[in-house]
Design a protein around this motif. Structure first.
Motif, PDB file in Angstrom:
ATOM      1  N   ARG A 208       0.685  -1.074  -0.120  1.00 17.79           N
ATOM      2  CA  ARG A 208      -0.049   0.010  -0.080  1.00 17.79           C
ATOM      3  C   ARG A 208       0.878   1.186   0.041  1.00 17.79           C
ATOM      4  NH1 ARG A 208      -4.444  -1.777   4.697  1.00 17.79           N
ATOM      5  NH2 ARG A 208      -5.136  -3.721   3.680  1.00 17.79           N
ATOM      6  N   THR A 209       2.212   1.276  -0.064  1.00 20.33           N
ATOM      7  CA  THR A 209       3.223   2.223   0.092  1.00 20.33           C
ATOM      8  C   THR A 209       3.134   3.083  -1.139  1.00 20.33           C
ATOM      9  OG1 THR A 209       4.991   1.031  -0.467  1.00 20.33           O
ATOM     10  CG2 THR A 209       4.337   1.239   2.040  1.00 20.33           C
ATOM     11  N   THR A 210       2.328   2.665  -2.237  1.00 18.76           N
ATOM     12  CA  THR A 210       2.362   3.108  -3.494  1.00 18.76           C
ATOM     13  C   THR A 210       1.462   4.615  -3.224  1.00 18.76           C
ATOM     14  OG1 THR A 210       0.566   1.767  -4.245  1.00 18.76           O
ATOM     15  CG2 THR A 210       2.758   1.166  -4.769  1.00 18.76           C
ATOM     16  N   ARG A 211       0.658   4.905  -2.353  1.00 23.81           N
ATOM     17  CA  ARG A 211      -0.227   5.897  -2.285  1.00 23.81           C
ATOM     18  C   ARG A 211       0.881   7.084  -2.316  1.00 23.81           C
ATOM     19  NH1 ARG A 211      -2.678   4.678   3.419  1.00 23.81           N
ATOM     20  NH2 ARG A 211      -0.775   5.119   4.759  1.00 23.81           N
ATOM     21  N   ILE A 262      -3.288  14.696   6.200  1.00 29.40           N
ATOM     22  CA  ILE A 262      -2.274  13.953   5.268  1.00 29.40           C
ATOM     23  C   ILE A 262      -1.211  14.766   4.721  1.00 29.40           C
ATOM     24  CG2 ILE A 262      -4.307  12.302   4.627  1.00 29.40           C
ATOM     25  CD1 ILE A 262      -4.573  13.898   2.146  1.00 29.40           C
ATOM     26  N   ILE A 263      -0.125  14.158   4.646  1.00 27.39           N
ATOM     27  CA  ILE A 263       1.114  14.724   3.965  1.00 27.39           C
ATOM     28  C   ILE A 263       1.423  14.064   2.909  1.00 27.39           C
ATOM     29  CG2 ILE A 263       2.713  13.255   5.534  1.00 27.39           C
ATOM     30  CD1 ILE A 263       4.616  15.722   5.633  1.00 27.39           C
ATOM     31  N   TYR A 264       1.704  14.705   1.719  1.00 28.07           N
ATOM     32  CA  TYR A 264       2.220  14.253   0.465  1.00 28.07           C
ATOM     33  C   TYR A 264       3.469  14.288   0.233  1.00 28.07           C
ATOM     34  CZ  TYR A 264      -2.792  15.260  -1.144  1.00 28.07           C
ATOM     35  OH  TYR A 264      -4.189  15.315  -1.181  1.00 28.07           O
ATOM     36  N   GLU A 265       3.901  13.654  -0.766  1.00 31.80           N
ATOM     37  CA  GLU A 265       5.306  13.083  -0.979  1.00 31.80           C
ATOM     38  C   GLU A 265       6.036  14.510  -1.104  1.00 31.80           C
ATOM     39  OE1 GLU A 265       5.011  10.892  -4.328  1.00 31.80           O
ATOM     40  OE2 GLU A 265       5.073   9.082  -3.510  1.00 31.80           O
ATOM     41  N   GLU A 270      -2.542  18.312   4.123  1.00 28.81           N
ATOM     42  CA  GLU A 270      -3.957  18.568   3.851  1.00 28.81           C
ATOM     43  C   GLU A 270      -4.829  18.295   4.947  1.00 28.81           C
ATOM     44  OE1 GLU A 270      -7.566  18.279   0.470  1.00 28.81           O
ATOM     45  OE2 GLU A 270      -5.455  17.452   0.042  1.00 28.81           O
ATOM     46  N   THR A 271      -5.878  18.941   5.252  1.00 24.91           N
ATOM     47  CA  THR A 271      -6.742  18.520   6.452  1.00 24.91           C
ATOM     48  C   THR A 271      -7.848  17.598   5.485  1.00 24.91           C
ATOM     49  OG1 THR A 271      -6.185  20.203   8.154  1.00 24.91           O
ATOM     50  CG2 THR A 271      -8.487  19.237   8.215  1.00 24.91           C
ATOM     51  N   ILE A 272      -8.234  16.808   5.849  1.00 29.94           N
ATOM     52  CA  ILE A 272      -9.225  15.951   5.425  1.00 29.94           C
ATOM     53  C   ILE A 272     -10.330  15.692   6.438  1.00 29.94           C
ATOM     54  CG2 ILE A 272      -9.953  13.584   4.463  1.00 29.94           C
ATOM     55  CD1 ILE A 272      -8.028  15.075   2.697  1.00 29.94           C
ATOM     56  N   ASN A 273     -11.704  16.032   6.237  1.00 29.17           N
ATOM     57  CA  ASN A 273     -12.646  16.154   7.047  1.00 29.17           C
ATOM     58  C   ASN A 273     -13.718  14.917   6.889  1.00 29.17           C
ATOM     59  OD1 ASN A 273     -12.347  18.777   8.065  1.00 29.17           O
ATOM     60  ND2 ASN A 273     -12.247  19.377   6.090  1.00 29.17           N
ATOM     61  N   ASN A 274     -13.697  14.433   6.002  1.00 31.86           N
ATOM     62  CA  ASN A 274     -14.796  13.260   5.911  1.00 31.86           C
ATOM     63  C   ASN A 274     -14.061  11.968   4.845  1.00 31.86           C
ATOM     64  OD1 ASN A 274     -15.542  14.097   3.164  1.00 31.86           O
ATOM     65  ND2 ASN A 274     -16.669  15.710   4.254  1.00 31.86           N
ATOM     66  N   GLN A 275     -14.756  11.071   4.705  1.00 27.75           N
ATOM     67  CA  GLN A 275     -14.525   9.867   3.935  1.00 27.75           C
ATOM     68  C   GLN A 275     -14.332  10.361   2.473  1.00 27.75           C
ATOM     69  OE1 GLN A 275     -13.324   6.682   4.810  1.00 27.75           O
ATOM     70  NE2 GLN A 275     -12.836   6.288   2.648  1.00 27.75           N
ATOM     71  N   ALA A 281      -8.661  12.425  -2.353  1.00 27.44           N
ATOM     72  CA  ALA A 281      -7.437  12.606  -2.392  1.00 27.44           C
ATOM     73  C   ALA A 281      -6.634  11.272  -2.914  1.00 27.44           C
ATOM     74  CB  ALA A 281      -6.752  12.690  -0.803  1.00 27.44           C
ATOM     75  N   LYS A 282      -7.203   9.932  -2.609  1.00 25.48           N
ATOM     76  CA  LYS A 282      -6.729   8.860  -3.323  1.00 25.48           C
ATOM     77  C   LYS A 282      -6.710   8.868  -4.881  1.00 25.48           C
ATOM     78  CE  LYS A 282      -7.750   5.963   0.782  1.00 25.48           C
ATOM     79  NZ  LYS A 282      -8.416   4.854   1.317  1.00 25.48           N
TER      80      LYS A 282
END
Length: 285
Positions: A208-211, A262-265, A270-275, A281-282
Motif C-alpha cells: 500500500r506504500t504506492t499511495r 495527510i502529508i504528500y510526497e 492537507e486536512t481531510i474532513n470526511n471519507q 485525495a486517493k
C-alpha cells in the motif's frame, strides 16, 4: 309490510357481505404487495447491513443469482472461490468467498448484490473484488483446512482443490491456514521468505506504500465495537492487530476519526474532513 322488512334485511345483508368481501380483498392485495415488493434503502451501506442482519435468509446455489451478479463475480472475483451464497428476502444477496490466488490467498472476501444483481459497495469496509497485490506466493505451498486436512498446491490450477473442499463442506466458516514458511515473489523478481502470518500481513501492508500521501500522527480510529484506538506513531498499529486477535469473528475494518491530516510526497499537508474527501485525495494520486 312483512315483504318490505324482508327486502330491507336482504339488502342490508348483501351490503354487509360486499363490505366484508372488499375488506378481505384489500387485505390480501396489501399483503401480497408487501411480501413481493423489494425493500428500498437510501444507500448501499444500509442495504448491506440489512442483508447481513435479515432474519429471513436462505442458502441458495450460485446458479440462482441474477445474471449480472454472476458476471460481476466472474470478472471482479476471479481470484476467489465461492463457498456460500445466501438470499435475504426482498433485500438482496450475500456471497462469501475465499481468496485462492495472489498475496491475499486463504483470506475471506464477501460480495453483496441487490435483488436485481447490482453490486453493492460500502466504503467503510475492506475493498471487495481484486485487492492490491504487489507479490504472489511461490508454488508449491500448502494450506491447512478447517478439518485439519492439508492441501498442497503445486500450481495455479490447484486452487480448484480449495473450491472443491468448501463445496464438500458447506457448513465450514473458517478460512484455511497457510503452512509456513512460504516464499513470496515481488513484481521485480525479488523473492522473500515469510515465516509467520504476521510477516505476511506486514508484507501486504507494504503493497500500500504506492499511495502518494501518508496519515499524519497522531490520529484515531473507531473499531467495530465503537471503541477508540489512538495511534501516536506507526508502531502503534499493533494495537489494531491485537484488537482483531481478540475479536476473531469480526471482519469490518476500523473507521478513521475525522478530521485528519495527510502529508504528500512533496511535503505539503492537507486536512481531510470526511471519507469523501479522503477518497478524492486517493483518486488524485
Amino acid at each position: 309490510m312483512k315483504t318490505s322488512n324482508l327486502e330491507t334485511k336482504v339488502l342490508k345483508g348483501s351490503i354487509l357481505f360486499l363490505m366484508i368481501t372488499a375488506l378481505l380483498m384489500t387485505t390480501l392485495l396489501f399483503t401480497s404487495c408487501s411480501e413481493n415488493s423489494e425493500v428500498t434503502l437510501e444507500d448501499d451501506a444500509d442495504l448491506i447491513s440489512a442483508i447481513e442482519n435479515s432474519a429471513n435468509r436462505t442458502l441458495i446455489n450460485v446458479e440462482d443469482l441474477p445474471l449480472t451478479a454472476k458476471s460481476e463475480l466472474e470478472e471482479e472475483f476471479s481470484n476467489d472461490a465461492i463457498y456460500e451464497v445466501t438470499s435475504a428476502e426482498n433485500l438482496g444477496f450475500e456471497v462469501k468467498l475465499i481468496t485462492t490466488e495472489g498475496s491475499w490467498i486463504s483470506e475471506f472476501n464477501r460480495a453483496y448484490f441487490d435483488t436485481a444483481g447490482r453490486s453493492l459497495e460500502d466504503r467503510r469496509r475492506p475493498r471487495h473484488g481484486r485487492r492490491r497485490s504487489c507479490f504472489h506466493i511461490v508454488f508449491p505451498f500448502s494450506v491447512t483446512m478447517p478439518d485439519d486436512s492439508v492441501i498442497t498446491l503445486e500450481s495455479r490450477e490447484d486452487k480448484s482443490l480449495i473450491r472443491e473442499w468448501y463445496a464438500a463442506n458447506p457448513d465450514a466458516n473458517e478460512r484455511p491456514e497457510l503452512v509456513f514458511p512460504i516464499e513470496v515473489e515481488y513484481q521485480d523478481g525479488t523473492i522473500l521468505e515469510i515465516n509467520s502470518y504476521q510477516e505476511l500481513v506486514d508484507a501486504r501492508e507494504g503493497c500500500r506504500t504506492t499511495r502518494c500521501f501518508d496519515f499524519v500522527y497522531p490520529f484515531s480510529v473507531t473499531m467495530p465495537d465503537d471503541s477508540i484506538i489512538n495511534l501516536t506513531s506507526e508502531d502503534d498499529r499493533y494495537l489494531i492487530r491485537e484488537w482483531y486477535d481478540a475479536n476473531p469473528g469480526v471482519h469490518e475494518r476500523p473507521e478513521l476519526v475525522f478530521p485528519i491530516d495527510i502529508i504528500y510526497e512533496n511535503g505539503t499537508t492537507e486536512t481531510i474532513n470526511n471519507q469523501d474527501e479522503l477518497q478524492t485525495a486517493k483518486d488524485n494520486c
